[in-house]
Motif scaffolding. Structure first.
Motif, mmCIF file in Angstrom:
data_model
loop_
_atom_site.group_PDB
_atom_site.id
_atom_site.type_symbol
_atom_site.label_atom_id
_atom_site.label_comp_id
_atom_site.label_asym_id
_atom_site.label_seq_id
_atom_site.Cartn_x
_atom_site.Cartn_y
_atom_site.Cartn_z
ATOM 1 N N ARG A 53 4.796 0.755 0.977
ATOM 2 C CA ARG A 53 5.213 -0.254 1.958
ATOM 3 C C ARG A 53 4.276 -0.291 3.158
ATOM 4 N NH1 ARG A 53 7.900 2.772 5.893
ATOM 5 N NH2 ARG A 53 8.666 4.803 5.166
ATOM 6 N N THR A 54 3.376 0.695 3.273
ATOM 7 C CA THR A 54 2.401 0.735 4.361
ATOM 8 C C THR A 54 1.015 0.977 3.787
ATOM 9 O OG1 THR A 54 2.633 3.123 4.669
ATOM 10 C CG2 THR A 54 4.111 1.708 5.937
ATOM 11 N N GLY A 55 0.001 0.937 4.632
ATOM 12 C CA GLY A 55 -1.353 1.232 4.192
ATOM 13 C C GLY A 55 -1.521 2.710 3.876
ATOM 14 N N ASN A 56 -2.581 3.039 3.148
ATOM 15 C CA ASN A 56 -2.805 4.423 2.737
ATOM 16 C C ASN A 56 -2.952 5.380 3.913
ATOM 17 O OD1 ASN A 56 -2.635 3.853 0.037
ATOM 18 N ND2 ASN A 56 -4.842 3.746 -0.299
ATOM 19 N N THR A 57 -3.514 4.892 5.013
ATOM 20 C CA THR A 57 -3.710 5.779 6.161
ATOM 21 C C THR A 57 -2.392 6.224 6.770
ATOM 22 O OG1 THR A 57 -3.942 3.822 7.591
ATOM 23 C CG2 THR A 57 -5.972 4.822 6.738
ATOM 24 N N ASP A 58 -1.314 5.468 6.518
ATOM 25 C CA ASP A 58 0.000 5.829 7.051
ATOM 26 C C ASP A 58 0.834 6.634 6.067
ATOM 27 O OD1 ASP A 58 -0.419 4.469 9.480
ATOM 28 O OD2 ASP A 58 0.123 2.561 8.542
ATOM 29 N N VAL A 59 0.331 6.799 4.852
ATOM 30 C CA VAL A 59 1.078 7.561 3.851
ATOM 31 C C VAL A 59 0.998 9.052 4.146
ATOM 32 C CG1 VAL A 59 1.141 8.217 1.408
ATOM 33 C CG2 VAL A 59 0.868 5.818 2.050
#
Length: 202
Positions: A53-59
């Motif tokens: 649900r978010t970009g990879n940097t926020d995972v």
């Protein structure tokens, strides 16, 4: 498909290593708000499809630069599968691998996603609308167009191959009818032949 194991490290709120063995039958997850219940469910989709649900940097866990690692193990039609997906380095570069009965069968984010789709018979959209439903996203199926809902249902019921076979049979029948008409058009007129024969006999 039955999940048997879930392993997380540096995934959202789960900075430390987390290993869960999932027994057969109904499994419930409970805890206070913000404890990471939804993250556990989301991690399965992320691992299998590489979707979030978010970009990879926020995972990755906030403020932590270590690799993010998610592993899912599941049984399906008599085989044991394991999928491992990672985000590495400063740029959160995605990596992935899939194993079937202990042997590696796919490598790379896209190839692993395609392999998962081939064995489960559904893409991420079908998985999200049926097997997996995010919190507050239970309407995912209802917002699809009627044609898309029909496609998802047929795929889930395993009817898609029969549907395709029916369409192919109809196309073949139309092609045969067109060929018949074309060949018939090449034949000389029967009445004209009869008249020519009668004239020749006179």
């Amino acid at each position: 498909m039955r999940l048997t194991r879930l392993s997380l490290r540096n995934y959202r709120v789960y900075e430390e290593q987390l290993d869960l063995e999932l027994p057969a039958g109904l499994v419930g997850i409970y805890g206070p708000n913000g404890a990471g219940k939804s993250c556990l469910i989301e991690s399965v989709r992320f691992c299998l499809w590489g979707k979030s649900r978010t970009g990879n940097t926020d995972v990755r866990t906030t403020g932590v630069g270590a690799d993010c690692v998610v592993e899912v193990e599941f049984e399906h039609e008599g085989h044991l599968y394991a999928v491992r997906r990672m985000l590495t380095g400063i740029n959160a570069t995605p990596k992935a691998a899939a194993l079937a009965d202990g042997k590696q069968v796919a490598e790379g984010p896209r190839d692993v996603g395609r392999y998962v789709q081939s064995i489960l018979g559904m893409d991420d959209a079908a998985f999200r609308a049926s097997v997996f439903a995010e919190q507050k996203q239970l309407a995912a199926f209802s917002v699809q167009t009627p044609e898309r809902r029909r496609e998802l249902v047929l795929r889930l019921l395993g009817i898609t191959p029969l549907d395709k076979a029916r369409d192919e049979a109809r196309r073949d029948a139309r092609a045969a009818a067109e060929q018949h008409d074309q060949l018939r058009g090449l034949l000389p007129d029967r009445e004209a032949l009869t008249e020519d024969r009668a004239a020749a006999e006179r």
